[in-house]
Design a protein around this motif. Structure first.
Motif, PDB file in Angstrom:
ATOM      1  N   UNK A 122       0.827  -1.206   0.000  1.00 23.71           N
ATOM      2  CA  UNK A 122       0.000   0.000   0.000  1.00 23.71           C
ATOM      3  C   UNK A 122       0.862   1.257   0.000  1.00 23.71           C
ATOM      4  N   UNK A 123       2.139   1.118   0.341  1.00 24.15           N
ATOM      5  CA  UNK A 123       3.062   2.257   0.382  1.00 24.15           C
ATOM      6  C   UNK A 123       3.720   2.530  -0.965  1.00 24.15           C
ATOM      7  N   UNK A 124       3.385   1.747  -1.989  1.00 26.58           N
ATOM      8  CA  UNK A 124       3.914   2.012  -3.317  1.00 26.58           C
ATOM      9  C   UNK A 124       5.274   1.423  -3.604  1.00 26.58           C
ATOM     10  N   UNK A 125       5.586   0.290  -2.972  1.00 26.72           N
ATOM     11  CA  UNK A 125       6.836  -0.424  -3.239  1.00 26.72           C
ATOM     12  C   UNK A 125       6.500  -1.863  -3.612  1.00 26.72           C
ATOM     13  N   UNK A 126       7.470  -2.565  -4.168  1.00 27.74           N
ATOM     14  CA  UNK A 126       7.265  -3.993  -4.390  1.00 27.74           C
ATOM     15  C   UNK A 126       7.069  -4.692  -3.052  1.00 27.74           C
ATOM     16  N   UNK A 127       6.162  -5.656  -3.014  1.00 28.44           N
ATOM     17  CA  UNK A 127       5.953  -6.452  -1.809  1.00 28.44           C
ATOM     18  C   UNK A 127       6.950  -7.609  -1.841  1.00 28.44           C
ATOM     19  N   UNK A 128       8.091  -7.406  -1.225  1.00 25.82           N
ATOM     20  CA  UNK A 128       9.182  -8.365  -1.339  1.00 25.82           C
ATOM     21  C   UNK A 128       8.883  -9.722  -0.698  1.00 25.82           C
ATOM     22  N   UNK A 129       8.239  -9.785   0.474  1.00 29.73           N
ATOM     23  CA  UNK A 129       7.929 -11.107   1.035  1.00 29.73           C
ATOM     24  C   UNK A 129       7.017 -11.934   0.129  1.00 29.73           C
ATOM     25  N   UNK A 130       5.986 -11.305  -0.420  1.00 30.98           N
ATOM     26  CA  UNK A 130       5.082 -12.031  -1.319  1.00 30.98           C
ATOM     27  C   UNK A 130       5.820 -12.448  -2.582  1.00 30.98           C
ATOM     28  N   UNK A 131       6.596 -11.538  -3.162  1.00 29.43           N
ATOM     29  CA  UNK A 131       7.299 -11.865  -4.389  1.00 29.43           C
ATOM     30  C   UNK A 131       8.341 -12.953  -4.168  1.00 29.43           C
ATOM     31  N   UNK A 132       8.985 -12.951  -3.007  1.00 29.72           N
ATOM     32  CA  UNK A 132       9.953 -14.007  -2.703  1.00 29.72           C
ATOM     33  C   UNK A 132       9.258 -15.363  -2.662  1.00 29.72           C
ATOM     34  N   UNK A 133       8.063 -15.382  -2.091  1.00 31.35           N
ATOM     35  CA  UNK A 133       7.309 -16.639  -2.030  1.00 31.35           C
ATOM     36  C   UNK A 133       6.897 -17.091  -3.433  1.00 31.35           C
ATOM     37  N   UNK A 134       6.430 -16.168  -4.256  1.00 28.72           N
ATOM     38  CA  UNK A 134       6.013 -16.505  -5.613  1.00 28.72           C
ATOM     39  C   UNK A 134       7.199 -16.953  -6.466  1.00 28.72           C
ATOM     40  N   UNK A 135       8.318 -16.258  -6.331  1.00 29.34           N
ATOM     41  CA  UNK A 135       9.503 -16.617  -7.107  1.00 29.34           C
ATOM     42  C   UNK A 135      10.027 -17.994  -6.703  1.00 29.34           C
ATOM     43  N   UNK A 136       9.933 -18.309  -5.409  1.00 34.01           N
ATOM     44  CA  UNK A 136      10.340 -19.636  -4.952  1.00 34.01           C
ATOM     45  C   UNK A 136       9.442 -20.700  -5.581  1.00 34.01           C
ATOM     46  N   UNK A 137       8.146 -20.421  -5.644  1.00 33.55           N
ATOM     47  CA  UNK A 137       7.218 -21.372  -6.253  1.00 33.55           C
ATOM     48  C   UNK A 137       7.498 -21.553  -7.739  1.00 33.55           C
ATOM     49  N   UNK A 138       8.052 -20.514  -8.364  1.00 37.37           N
ATOM     50  CA  UNK A 138       8.319 -20.539  -9.805  1.00 37.37           C
ATOM     51  C   UNK A 138       9.773 -20.874 -10.132  1.00 37.37           C
ATOM     52  N   UNK A 139      10.505 -21.401  -9.179  1.00 29.99           N
ATOM     53  CA  UNK A 139      11.924 -21.674  -9.400  1.00 29.99           C
ATOM     54  C   UNK A 139      12.128 -22.516 -10.653  1.00 29.99           C
TER      55      UNK A 139
END
Length: 265
Positions: A122-139
């Motif tokens: 909501x602060x206008x930045x990438x959501x790094x925890x969520x993206x880390x989880x998604x990227x791990x799923x897409x390894x």
């Protein structure tokens, strides 16, 4: 000099088939293009995997999912699935993140080359925890950061973060509703990214504009819908069943190819 790439977004089986037949470099597989693209159905992802493999065997297509070209077999068009569970903002809940991880698993099972995703706070930045989880799923899959970057406060910081997360490329219009209005920032984005990550220009693109961006900014990857205006059925429209996204125009794909091939370096 490398050859410019063309990615085409599609949301139906007919357009998918036409793109594979035309041998575009990549297909972004979606549903609901009218709202910027949502996750495609399991059935469409499975069909895309089968058709892409069939196109490779029969001699039609672009690049294989692992970017390695098999001896004696023509390369295959990459098909990447949009992973976005709903329209609206990119602030996702824990439940939505779990759903996206499941959709990534479906894309992998279908044999697709990669996924397209993004998440913001909501602060206008990438959501790094969520993206880390998604990227791990897409390894092991190709990763495209979608136009969430265009609504962030600091896109240059987002580029650095995307590199750290392992993204392959970033789709952007330069922080504007259309890429024609975002050329100045698009240039800054390309300069900041350098060779660390591929920048792909899209949103309101035309063959002429793509040629200009390639020549003046140095971007060599482009994203377009390649659609012609469709005439909506008035009865279906009255009931809310008819979209107005238009139909894929293979001739426009050829226009992009000719335009991008004509750039002098």
């Amino acid at each position: 000099m490398s050859q410019a790439e063309l990615e085409v977004c599609v949301d139906n089986s007919a357009a998918l088939f036409s793109c594979l037949r035309s041998g575009v470099d990549r297909v972004e597989l979606c549903s609901a293009l009218a709202v910027g693209g949502l996750t495609p159905s399991y059935g469409l992802m499975k069909l895309a995997g089968r058709l892409a493999e069939s196109a490779a065997v029969s001699g039609v297509g672009g690049i294989r999912g692992d970017d390695k070209r098999s001896v004696g077999r023509p390369p295959r068009t990459q098909v990447l699935a949009m992973i976005r569970p709903r329209s609206g903002n990119f602030c996702f809940s824990t439940m939505e993140t779990t759903l996206m991880c499941e959709d990534i698993a479906v894309a992998r099972e279908a044999g697709l080359a990669g996924v397209v995703l993004g998440a913001a706070t909501a602060e206008g930045t990438l959501d790094l925890p969520i993206l880390a989880r998604l990227c791990h799923a897409a390894e092991g899959l190709q990763l495209t950061l979608h136009r969430v970057i265009d609504v962030l406060d600091d896109p240059l910081l987002a580029i650095d973060q995307a590199v750290e997360l392992g993204f392959t490329r970033i789709l952007t219009s330069g922080g504007a509703p259309t890429v024609a209005d975002g050329l100045s920032r698009l240039s800054a984005i390309q300069m900041h990214a350098g060779r660390r990550i591929q920048i792909m220009a899209g949103a309101g693109l035309t063959p002429t504009l793509a040629k200009r961006i390639q020549a003046e900014i140095g971007i060599e990857s482009f994203h377009a819908s390649c659609r012609r205006q469709a005439t909506a059925d008035p009865v279906l429209s009255a009931f809310g069943f008819s979209g107005e996204e238009g139909e894929l125009d293979v001739a426009l794909i050829d226009d992009y190819r000719r335009s991008l091939a004509s750039v002098d370096y």
